[in-house]
Scaffold this motif. Structure first.
Motif, PDB file in Angstrom:
ATOM      1  N   GLU A 120      52.862  32.421  42.263  1.00 26.02           N
ATOM      2  CA  GLU A 120      53.361  31.165  41.877  1.00 26.02           C
ATOM      3  C   GLU A 120      52.022  30.135  41.212  1.00 26.02           C
ATOM      4  OE1 GLU A 120      54.553  27.104  45.031  1.00 26.02           O
ATOM      5  OE2 GLU A 120      54.191  28.938  45.998  1.00 26.02           O
ATOM      6  N   MET A 121      50.880  31.012  41.153  1.00 23.51           N
ATOM      7  CA  MET A 121      49.932  29.734  39.436  1.00 23.51           C
ATOM      8  C   MET A 121      50.583  30.118  38.664  1.00 23.51           C
ATOM      9  SD  MET A 121      47.959  28.181  41.166  1.00 23.51           S
ATOM     10  CE  MET A 121      49.124  27.252  42.455  1.00 23.51           C
ATOM     11  N   VAL A 122      50.844  31.701  38.891  1.00 30.71           N
ATOM     12  CA  VAL A 122      51.074  32.483  36.991  1.00 30.71           C
ATOM     13  C   VAL A 122      52.701  31.530  36.519  1.00 30.71           C
ATOM     14  CG1 VAL A 122      52.321  34.236  35.839  1.00 30.71           C
ATOM     15  CG2 VAL A 122      50.330  34.369  38.097  1.00 30.71           C
ATOM     16  N   ASN A 123      53.775  31.542  37.715  1.00 34.60           N
ATOM     17  CA  ASN A 123      54.657  30.441  37.182  1.00 34.60           C
ATOM     18  C   ASN A 123      54.416  29.062  37.013  1.00 34.60           C
ATOM     19  OD1 ASN A 123      56.372  32.566  37.836  1.00 34.60           O
ATOM     20  ND2 ASN A 123      56.517  32.060  39.732  1.00 34.60           N
ATOM     21  N   ASN A 124      53.240  28.293  37.365  1.00 29.76           N
ATOM     22  CA  ASN A 124      52.956  27.231  36.536  1.00 29.76           C
ATOM     23  C   ASN A 124      52.234  27.480  35.723  1.00 29.76           C
ATOM     24  OD1 ASN A 124      53.777  24.766  38.687  1.00 29.76           O
ATOM     25  ND2 ASN A 124      53.647  26.803  39.941  1.00 29.76           N
ATOM     26  N   GLY A 125      51.931  28.082  35.081  1.00 27.86           N
ATOM     27  CA  GLY A 125      50.702  28.433  33.543  1.00 27.86           C
ATOM     28  C   GLY A 125      49.250  28.802  33.745  1.00 27.86           C
ATOM     29  N   VAL A 126      49.018  28.840  35.138  1.00 28.54           N
ATOM     30  CA  VAL A 126      47.145  29.294  36.026  1.00 28.54           C
ATOM     31  C   VAL A 126      47.603  31.219  35.467  1.00 28.54           C
ATOM     32  CG1 VAL A 126      45.902  30.067  37.455  1.00 28.54           C
ATOM     33  CG2 VAL A 126      46.820  27.959  37.477  1.00 28.54           C
ATOM     34  N   GLU A 127      46.020  31.548  34.422  1.00 29.63           N
ATOM     35  CA  GLU A 127      46.025  32.596  33.833  1.00 29.63           C
ATOM     36  C   GLU A 127      45.546  33.428  35.431  1.00 29.63           C
ATOM     37  OE1 GLU A 127      43.667  33.463  30.628  1.00 29.63           O
ATOM     38  OE2 GLU A 127      44.663  31.873  29.314  1.00 29.63           O
ATOM     39  N   VAL A 128      46.079  34.285  35.518  1.00 28.85           N
ATOM     40  CA  VAL A 128      45.592  34.926  37.148  1.00 28.85           C
ATOM     41  C   VAL A 128      44.936  36.303  36.610  1.00 28.85           C
ATOM     42  CG1 VAL A 128      45.995  35.871  39.489  1.00 28.85           C
ATOM     43  CG2 VAL A 128      47.041  33.683  38.651  1.00 28.85           C
ATOM     44  N   TYR A 129      43.976  37.279  36.952  1.00 30.41           N
ATOM     45  CA  TYR A 129      43.204  38.178  36.519  1.00 30.41           C
ATOM     46  C   TYR A 129      42.552  38.629  38.076  1.00 30.41           C
ATOM     47  CZ  TYR A 129      42.561  36.167  31.701  1.00 30.41           C
ATOM     48  OH  TYR A 129      42.496  35.389  30.494  1.00 30.41           O
ATOM     49  N   ILE A 130      43.109  40.243  37.753  1.00 31.88           N
ATOM     50  CA  ILE A 130      42.949  40.773  38.743  1.00 31.88           C
ATOM     51  C   ILE A 130      41.773  41.642  38.927  1.00 31.88           C
ATOM     52  CG2 ILE A 130      43.728  42.780  40.670  1.00 31.88           C
ATOM     53  CD1 ILE A 130      45.829  39.767  40.486  1.00 31.88           C
ATOM     54  N   TYR A 131      40.098  41.436  39.540  1.00 32.47           N
ATOM     55  CA  TYR A 131      39.791  41.887  39.056  1.00 32.47           C
ATOM     56  C   TYR A 131      39.654  43.502  39.697  1.00 32.47           C
ATOM     57  CZ  TYR A 131      34.379  43.428  39.303  1.00 32.47           C
ATOM     58  OH  TYR A 131      32.807  43.966  39.032  1.00 32.47           O
ATOM     59  N   ASP A 132      38.971  44.634  38.418  1.00 33.35           N
ATOM     60  CA  ASP A 132      40.035  45.871  38.933  1.00 33.35           C
ATOM     61  C   ASP A 132      38.624  46.824  38.379  1.00 33.35           C
ATOM     62  OD1 ASP A 132      41.653  47.937  39.122  1.00 33.35           O
ATOM     63  OD2 ASP A 132      41.920  48.572  37.045  1.00 33.35           O
ATOM     64  N   ALA A 133      37.137  46.630  39.334  1.00 31.87           N
ATOM     65  CA  ALA A 133      36.106  47.478  38.899  1.00 31.87           C
ATOM     66  C   ALA A 133      35.365  47.590  40.206  1.00 31.87           C
ATOM     67  CB  ALA A 133      34.756  47.072  38.373  1.00 31.87           C
ATOM     68  N   GLY A 134      36.601  47.096  40.935  1.00 36.28           N
ATOM     69  CA  GLY A 134      35.333  47.267  42.656  1.00 36.28           C
ATOM     70  C   GLY A 134      36.141  46.240  43.052  1.00 36.28           C
ATOM     71  N   PHE A 135      35.543  45.437  44.252  1.00 34.61           N
ATOM     72  CA  PHE A 135      36.132  45.044  45.140  1.00 34.61           C
ATOM     73  C   PHE A 135      35.324  43.481  44.560  1.00 34.61           C
ATOM     74  CE2 PHE A 135      36.102  41.920  49.083  1.00 34.61           C
ATOM     75  CZ  PHE A 135      37.349  41.705  49.108  1.00 34.61           C
ATOM     76  N   ILE A 136      35.794  42.477  44.808  1.00 25.25           N
ATOM     77  CA  ILE A 136      35.207  41.145  44.183  1.00 25.25           C
ATOM     78  C   ILE A 136      35.205  40.085  45.346  1.00 25.25           C
ATOM     79  CG2 ILE A 136      37.290  40.093  42.527  1.00 25.25           C
ATOM     80  CD1 ILE A 136      35.409  38.453  41.394  1.00 25.25           C
ATOM     81  N   HIS A 137      34.013  39.755  45.475  1.00 31.60           N
ATOM     82  CA  HIS A 137      34.355  38.704  46.919  1.00 31.60           C
ATOM     83  C   HIS A 137      33.325  37.247  46.396  1.00 31.60           C
ATOM     84  CE1 HIS A 137      32.598  37.930  51.256  1.00 31.60           C
ATOM     85  NE2 HIS A 137      33.339  38.931  51.685  1.00 31.60           N
ATOM     86  N   ALA A 138      33.129  37.185  45.812  1.00 35.27           N
ATOM     87  CA  ALA A 138      32.745  35.738  45.157  1.00 35.27           C
ATOM     88  C   ALA A 138      33.337  34.720  45.416  1.00 35.27           C
ATOM     89  CB  ALA A 138      32.297  36.268  43.930  1.00 35.27           C
ATOM     90  N   LYS A 139      32.901  33.869  45.930  1.00 35.53           N
ATOM     91  CA  LYS A 139      33.148  32.314  46.205  1.00 35.53           C
ATOM     92  C   LYS A 139      32.909  31.319  45.534  1.00 35.53           C
ATOM     93  CE  LYS A 139      32.427  35.303  50.306  1.00 35.53           C
ATOM     94  NZ  LYS A 139      34.352  34.304  50.544  1.00 35.53           N
ATOM     95  N   THR A 140      33.131  31.306  43.961  1.00 30.95           N
ATOM     96  CA  THR A 140      32.915  30.447  42.516  1.00 30.95           C
ATOM     97  C   THR A 140      33.861  29.495  42.556  1.00 30.95           C
ATOM     98  OG1 THR A 140      32.744  31.403  41.623  1.00 30.95           O
ATOM     99  CG2 THR A 140      31.060  32.478  42.521  1.00 30.95           C
ATOM    100  N   ILE A 141      33.558  28.052  41.360  1.00 30.71           N
ATOM    101  CA  ILE A 141      34.427  27.149  41.500  1.00 30.71           C
ATOM    102  C   ILE A 141      33.680  26.199  39.737  1.00 30.71           C
ATOM    103  CG2 ILE A 141      34.308  25.251  42.595  1.00 30.71           C
ATOM    104  CD1 ILE A 141      36.895  24.511  41.897  1.00 30.71           C
ATOM    105  N   VAL A 142      34.342  26.667  38.753  1.00 32.06           N
ATOM    106  CA  VAL A 142      33.058  25.999  37.445  1.00 32.06           C
ATOM    107  C   VAL A 142      34.371  24.980  36.708  1.00 32.06           C
ATOM    108  CG1 VAL A 142      33.164  27.894  36.193  1.00 32.06           C
ATOM    109  CG2 VAL A 142      31.740  25.971  35.724  1.00 32.06           C
ATOM    110  N   ILE A 143      33.687  23.924  36.954  1.00 31.39           N
ATOM    111  CA  ILE A 143      34.328  23.058  35.793  1.00 31.39           C
ATOM    112  C   ILE A 143      34.021  22.539  34.469  1.00 31.39           C
ATOM    113  CG2 ILE A 143      36.336  22.111  37.644  1.00 31.39           C
ATOM    114  CD1 ILE A 143      34.753  18.906  37.634  1.00 31.39           C
ATOM    115  N   ASP A 144      34.701  22.479  33.560  1.00 30.40           N
ATOM    116  CA  ASP A 144      34.204  22.318  32.025  1.00 30.40           C
ATOM    117  C   ASP A 144      32.760  23.086  31.767  1.00 30.40           C
ATOM    118  OD1 ASP A 144      36.662  21.028  32.264  1.00 30.40           O
ATOM    119  OD2 ASP A 144      35.882  18.873  32.323  1.00 30.40           O
TER     120      ASP A 144
END
Length: 484
Positions: free
Chosen positions: A385-409
């Motif tokens: 649904e995010m993709v359909n609204n212009g958000v770039e969604v990346y699928i981490y493909d080097a293992g399992f990503i468990h990080a919980k981060t947000i950074v603005i600007d």
């Protein structure tokens, strides 16, 4: 056959009646959660009701009282002082391009969570499990007075035993050691895992709830926090739990990409307060009182201004979620999010959509594999649904990503234990660090971009090529998102 038919319909009738009575009697429950639980109970007659008894009932008033009644040990005067500074507009704010909105974010956390702004901290971002535990154990070995530890998952494997041995050695040397663990997350360690630590004078106790978790009717409310405080001067918090899988040693999950913080400075003191409040709410006969040695005030040791923000089912404010909402709405150029579970509520969904449709560069990164199948399918559904609204969604493909981060600007950053999901916002006890530091925030942006190099972009073409079965699993899982 007639008797069997009568018994069957009587069973269905009783199950439906109990479902309606039990779910609707808790008036403060979210409407979406009510419908999700009704779906579970009606689709799985009998068994669904048992699931609800263990996972669906709200936290008890007794537990809420125990947690809320704990005073913010050591921080009361600082909280009141900062409130007065904000009222007089004399609070020395971090330098950001957001000006007044930075004050609004600081004020939001101070008013909703009594989270003071501590200035001049030294914060290291750690993204590798081996590095995190090497640094942690090295700091533990240098402890002089106390070590306070909270983890959601604590396993009795290689790294779990190594960490325990370091704690035991410290206890043997006269250092105060307290370990608070979640009885479900640490269920595999065994009843006697901490016995030797206790024999050396250390303490290890479960966060509210018996280790006899089969008898615990509040399984759904877990202490998901990860906190280590050493001598009140060094703090660790973030996404890593304790287990060999967090070192990338489990072949099924592959390399484990997580994000953790090592904090030096006065930012450690709110982590100390959070630990002591949780300890006192859980361990009734060993209440901890204020000690100056727990709260050694330090001078500036770095450049990071930060607030420690906690949330849980004991408080309806949902401070961490509100912080995310505020950050996204503040963004002028970019919002970068990493999370293993992306099951946002309507407010977050709409805020992200508005940001994206307004021309803000919104990027989301999620894993390429499930550690919880239902949650992962629901995550994919929301990501699409995010993709359909212009958000770039990346699928981490080097293992399992468990990080919980947000950074603005490249200006304001949050790292913590809270995922972008309803469970973290409403059901789990969480803790996040919100940081006002351009250097650190830009470092997180670079980490995100480096992770993109080992990820692939979720596109509309990929989504169109999903099988009908895969789409069904996603939509079916999404039905249960309010209770996942």
């Amino acid at each position: 056959m007639e008797i069997i038919r009568i018994v069957f319909w009587l069973f269905i009738f009783i199950n439906s009646g109990l479902a309606l009575f039990t779910v609707f009697r808790e008036r403060e429950r979210d409407i979406a959660a009510i419908w999700a639980w009704l779906l579970v109970i009606t689709m799985l007659p009998g068994f669904g009701f048992i699931i609800y008894l263990f996972l669906g009932r709200k936290i008890s008033k007794e537990n809420i009282f125990d947690i809320r009644s704990q005073k913010r040990i050591g921080m009361n005067q600082l909280v009141e002082a900062q409130k007065q500074l904000i009222e007089t507009e004399n609070l020395d704010l971090p330098e950001t391009k957001h000006l007044d909105t930075t004050l609004e974010l600081v004020s939001l956390f101070l008013e909703s969570n009594e989270s003071i702004l501590t200035k001049g901290n030294k914060v290291d971002i750690i993204i590798d499990g081996k590095e995190k535990f090497d640094k942690l154990i090295k700091d533990i070995n240098k402890a002089k007075h106390h070590i306070h530890v909270t983890y959601y998952i604590f396993k009795a494997d290689g790294i779990g035993t190594r960490l325990l041995n370091a704690l035991e050695e410290s206890a043997e040397n006269g250092v105060e050691v307290k370990v608070l663990y979640d009885p479900i997350g640490a269920r595999v360690v065994g009843a006697h895992f901490f016995d030797h630590l206790k024999s050396l004078g250390g303490q290890a106790e479960p966060f509210f709830g018996s280790r006899l978790h089969i008898l615990n009717f509040r399984l759904n409310y877990r202490n998901h926090r990860k906190i280590v405080v050493i001598d009140g001067k060094i703090g660790y918090t973030g996404g890593f739990n304790v287990g060999d899988d967090y070192l990338g040693l489990y072949e099924k999950m592959g390399y484990w990409r997580d994000t953790h913080l090592r904090i030096k400075g006065n930012g450690v003191l709110p982590l100390q307060t959070r630990f002591l409040m949780d300890w006192n709410a859980s361990v009734k006969n060993q209440t901890v009182r204020y000690k100056e040695s727990y709260f050694p005030v330090s001078s500036f040791v770095g450049t990071t201004d930060l607030q420690i923000v906690s949330s849980g089912p004991d408080n309806e404010v949902h401070a961490i979620k509100k912080g995310f909402l505020k950050m996204i709405s503040m963004a002028k150029h970019s919002v970068y999010i990493q999370t293993p579970y992306f099951i946002p509520d309507e407010a977050l969904m709409e805020t992200l959509k508005i940001a994206s449709l307004s021309g803000i560069d919104v990027k989301l990164m999620i894993p390429n594999k499930p550690d919880h199948p239902f949650i992962y399918r629901a995550t994919l559904s929301y990501a699409e649904e995010m993709v359909n609204n212009g958000v770039e969604v990346y699928i981490y493909d080097a293992g399992f990503i468990h990080a919980k981060t947000i950074v603005i600007d490249g200006e304001i950053l949050s790292v913590g234990t809270a995922n972008f999901d309803i469970r973290s916002f409403k059901l789990n006890f969480e803790v996040n660090t919100f940081m006002y530091d351009r250097i650190l925030a830009k470092q997180q942006v670079e980490i995100f971009k480096k992770d993109i190099e080992v990820s692939y972009l979720l596109t509309e073409d990929i989504i169109k090529n999903y099988s009908k079965w895969e789409l069904f699993k996603q939509q079916f899982s999404r039905l249960f998102s309010p209770i996942l």
